[in-house]
Design a protein around this motif. Structure first.
Motif, mmCIF file in Angstrom:
data_model
loop_
_atom_site.group_PDB
_atom_site.id
_atom_site.type_symbol
_atom_site.label_atom_id
_atom_site.label_comp_id
_atom_site.label_asym_id
_atom_site.label_seq_id
_atom_site.Cartn_x
_atom_site.Cartn_y
_atom_site.Cartn_z
ATOM 1 N N LYS A 189 75.477 14.943 31.635
ATOM 2 C CA LYS A 189 75.713 13.550 31.281
ATOM 3 C C LYS A 189 76.446 12.876 32.429
ATOM 4 N N GLY A 190 76.057 11.628 32.727
ATOM 5 C CA GLY A 190 76.748 10.873 33.761
ATOM 6 C C GLY A 190 76.020 10.806 35.086
ATOM 7 N N GLU A 191 74.991 11.628 35.261
ATOM 8 C CA GLU A 191 74.236 11.598 36.515
ATOM 9 C C GLU A 191 73.450 10.301 36.646
ATOM 10 N N TYR A 192 72.976 9.790 35.500
ATOM 11 C CA TYR A 192 72.223 8.539 35.467
ATOM 12 C C TYR A 192 72.954 7.554 34.563
ATOM 13 N N VAL A 193 72.936 6.275 34.957
ATOM 14 C CA VAL A 193 73.649 5.230 34.221
ATOM 15 C C VAL A 193 72.698 4.063 33.975
ATOM 16 N N ASP A 194 72.780 3.462 32.784
ATOM 17 C CA ASP A 194 71.977 2.295 32.452
ATOM 18 C C ASP A 194 72.868 1.246 31.808
ATOM 19 N N ASN A 195 72.979 0.081 32.463
ATOM 20 C CA ASN A 195 73.808 -1.016 31.955
ATOM 21 C C ASN A 195 75.230 -0.551 31.624
ATOM 22 N N GLY A 196 75.762 0.302 32.458
ATOM 23 C CA GLY A 196 77.125 0.775 32.274
ATOM 24 C C GLY A 196 77.258 1.960 31.342
ATOM 25 N N PHE A 197 76.171 2.377 30.689
ATOM 26 C CA PHE A 197 76.211 3.519 29.766
ATOM 27 C C PHE A 197 75.680 4.767 30.462
ATOM 28 N N GLU A 198 76.407 5.864 30.303
ATOM 29 C CA GLU A 198 75.944 7.121 30.863
ATOM 30 C C GLU A 198 74.785 7.670 30.027
ATOM 31 N N LEU A 199 73.726 8.089 30.712
ATOM 32 C CA LEU A 199 72.576 8.662 30.031
ATOM 33 C C LEU A 199 72.741 10.176 29.940
ATOM 34 N N THR A 200 72.275 10.729 28.836
ATOM 35 C CA THR A 200 72.351 12.177 28.623
ATOM 36 C C THR A 200 71.020 12.805 29.019
ATOM 37 N N ARG A 201 71.118 13.870 29.766
ATOM 38 C CA ARG A 201 69.925 14.563 30.264
ATOM 39 C C ARG A 201 69.672 15.817 29.424
ATOM 40 N N TYR A 202 68.440 15.930 28.914
ATOM 41 C CA TYR A 202 68.051 17.072 28.101
ATOM 42 C C TYR A 202 66.820 17.745 28.708
ATOM 43 N N THR A 203 66.644 19.008 28.378
ATOM 44 C CA THR A 203 65.379 19.689 28.626
ATOM 45 C C THR A 203 64.586 19.671 27.337
ATOM 46 N N ASN A 205 61.607 20.934 25.190
ATOM 47 C CA ASN A 205 60.750 22.118 25.122
ATOM 48 C C ASN A 205 59.528 21.826 24.259
ATOM 49 N N MET A 206 58.531 21.209 24.870
ATOM 50 C CA MET A 206 57.290 20.925 24.164
ATOM 51 C C MET A 206 56.499 22.220 23.979
ATOM 52 N N PRO A 207 55.503 22.220 23.075
ATOM 53 C CA PRO A 207 54.774 23.458 22.778
ATOM 54 C C PRO A 207 54.196 24.159 23.995
ATOM 55 N N ASN A 208 53.706 23.407 24.980
ATOM 56 C CA ASN A 208 53.086 24.068 26.130
ATOM 57 C C ASN A 208 53.642 23.617 27.474
ATOM 58 N N LYS A 209 54.724 22.843 27.456
ATOM 59 C CA LYS A 209 55.293 22.381 28.725
ATOM 60 C C LYS A 209 56.753 21.991 28.526
ATOM 61 N N THR A 210 57.592 22.391 29.465
ATOM 62 C CA THR A 210 59.012 22.042 29.444
ATOM 63 C C THR A 210 59.289 21.003 30.519
ATOM 64 N N HIS A 211 60.008 19.959 30.160
ATOM 65 C CA HIS A 211 60.333 18.917 31.133
ATOM 66 C C HIS A 211 61.660 18.287 30.735
ATOM 67 N N GLU A 212 62.195 17.446 31.611
ATOM 68 C CA GLU A 212 63.490 16.823 31.345
ATOM 69 C C GLU A 212 63.315 15.383 30.904
ATOM 70 N N ILE A 213 64.246 14.935 30.052
ATOM 71 C CA ILE A 213 64.238 13.563 29.562
ATOM 72 C C ILE A 213 65.644 12.985 29.665
ATOM 73 N N LEU A 214 65.720 11.665 29.542
ATOM 74 C CA LEU A 214 67.003 10.961 29.485
ATOM 75 C C LEU A 214 67.100 10.203 28.168
ATOM 76 N N VAL A 215 68.287 10.228 27.553
ATOM 77 C CA VAL A 215 68.522 9.532 26.291
ATOM 78 C C VAL A 215 69.823 8.754 26.394
ATOM 79 N N ASN A 216 69.778 7.512 25.956
ATOM 80 C CA ASN A 216 70.986 6.698 25.892
ATOM 81 C C ASN A 216 71.521 6.776 24.463
#
Length: 310
Positions: A189-203, A205-216
């Motif tokens: 958390k904190g690596e990415y910021v949007d409008n002053g809010f820190e975004l949370t980074r998650y991995t 785990n989709m059924p056949n592919k793993t990737h990263e997302i950001l959530v505010n």
């Protein structure tokens, strides 16, 4: 704009191709005959300059003959194999950043003609988890890039910033699948910021592919603005036959299928497979580019981002 460029490329290839064929099978032989006649008539009195003037094509023909192979190669490469695109926004962060230049594989999903985009060769279809470039259904003149979340027949729920997928029931299934939550593992958390809010980074785990997302986590879901599909809850989507449900990896900063619906298979351009160049546009004390420079002028080259896309 891409459609107009494709049309221009096809027309340029046809015109220069016609000149190339005409020169190879008619104009060039005619010049050789004229040269032979001139040599027979004047012999050694014919200067090298005069010979060159007779045997060489005019400037317009010569330009078309030289340019045709290059244009034809670009047309084939761009229409049927790989096409370059630039990422214009942060909707696919952290996977893709503003300033990334990507290559899109157009062969994976079958071949289409470059103007009318009618498919003439089947080769495959998008899979869940693919990053795809497609013609925006609301305005097909615009190219969008998102990740495939739901395949035809799938049921997808995006509720409380969590994703649930119920795969379509196949004829070979003894028991139809049920909804499964896509597990999101906390990364940072904190690596990415949007409008002053820190975004949370998650991995994710989709059924056949793993990737990263950001959530505010500081914003509420915009469920009231979601696409209203008859017979479903507001945050539930049933993917129609021949269409796909897509979302951006930057979940709270993406205008995606949650808000306008589904992507027809005919709108698919191809799969994003690699970053071939990446520019940064940062400004500030640490930047080598002064603040007065235009915002589109890059301040750095992000060599570490060049490579394949997950």
């Amino acid at each position: 704009m891409a459609v107009y460029f494709s049309l221009f490329l096809v027309l340029a290839t046809v015109v220069t191709g016609v000149v190339w064929v005409a020169d190879k099978f008619y104009l060039a032989p005619q010049r050789r005959l004229k040269l032979a006649d001139a040599i027979a008539e004047r012999g050694d009195a014919l200067s090298d300059e005069a010979k060159a003037k007779i045997s060489e094509p005019n400037a317009l023909t010569d330009t078309a003959v030289q340019v045709f192979p290059v244009i034809a190669f670009v047309l084939i490469l761009r229409s049927f194999l790989y096409e370059p695109f630039q990422i214009p926004s942060g909707s696919m962060m952290p996977t893709l950043l503003d300033g990334d230049f990507i290559l899109v594989n157009k062969f994976n999903y079958g071949l289409k003609d470059p103007v009318a985009r009618n498919k003439f060769w089947e080769n495959g279809l998008p899979e869940r988890g693919d990053i795809v470039v497609f013609k925006y259904p609301v305005d097909p003149r615009i190219d969008y890039i998102k990740r495939v979340i739901g395949l035809p027949g799938d049921r997808v729920i995006y509720r409380n910033k969590s994703l649930y997928i119920k795969p379509a029931c196949q004829p070979t299934d003894d028991v139809c699948p049920e909804f499964e939550q896509v597990v999101q593992d906390f990364e940072s958390k904190g690596e990415y910021v949007d409008n002053g809010f820190e975004l949370t980074r998650y991995t994710s785990n989709m059924p056949n592919k793993t990737h990263e997302i950001l959530v505010n986590n500081n914003t509420l879901p915009r469920t009231a603005h979601y696409f209203n599909q008859a017979g479903t809850q507001r945050d539930e989507f049933v993917v129609p036959t021949g269409q796909y449900f897509v979302m951006g990896d930057n979940r709270d900063n993406s205008l995606d299928g949650r808000f306008w619906g589904f992507v027809p298979e005919a709108n698919m351009v191809g799969e994003a497979v690699a970053i071939w160049m990446s520019f940064g546009f940062e400004r500030g004390e640490d930047s080598l580019v002064p603040d007065w420079m235009p915002s589109w002028f890059p301040s750095s080259v992000r060599f570490s981002r060049i490579g394949g896309i997950e």
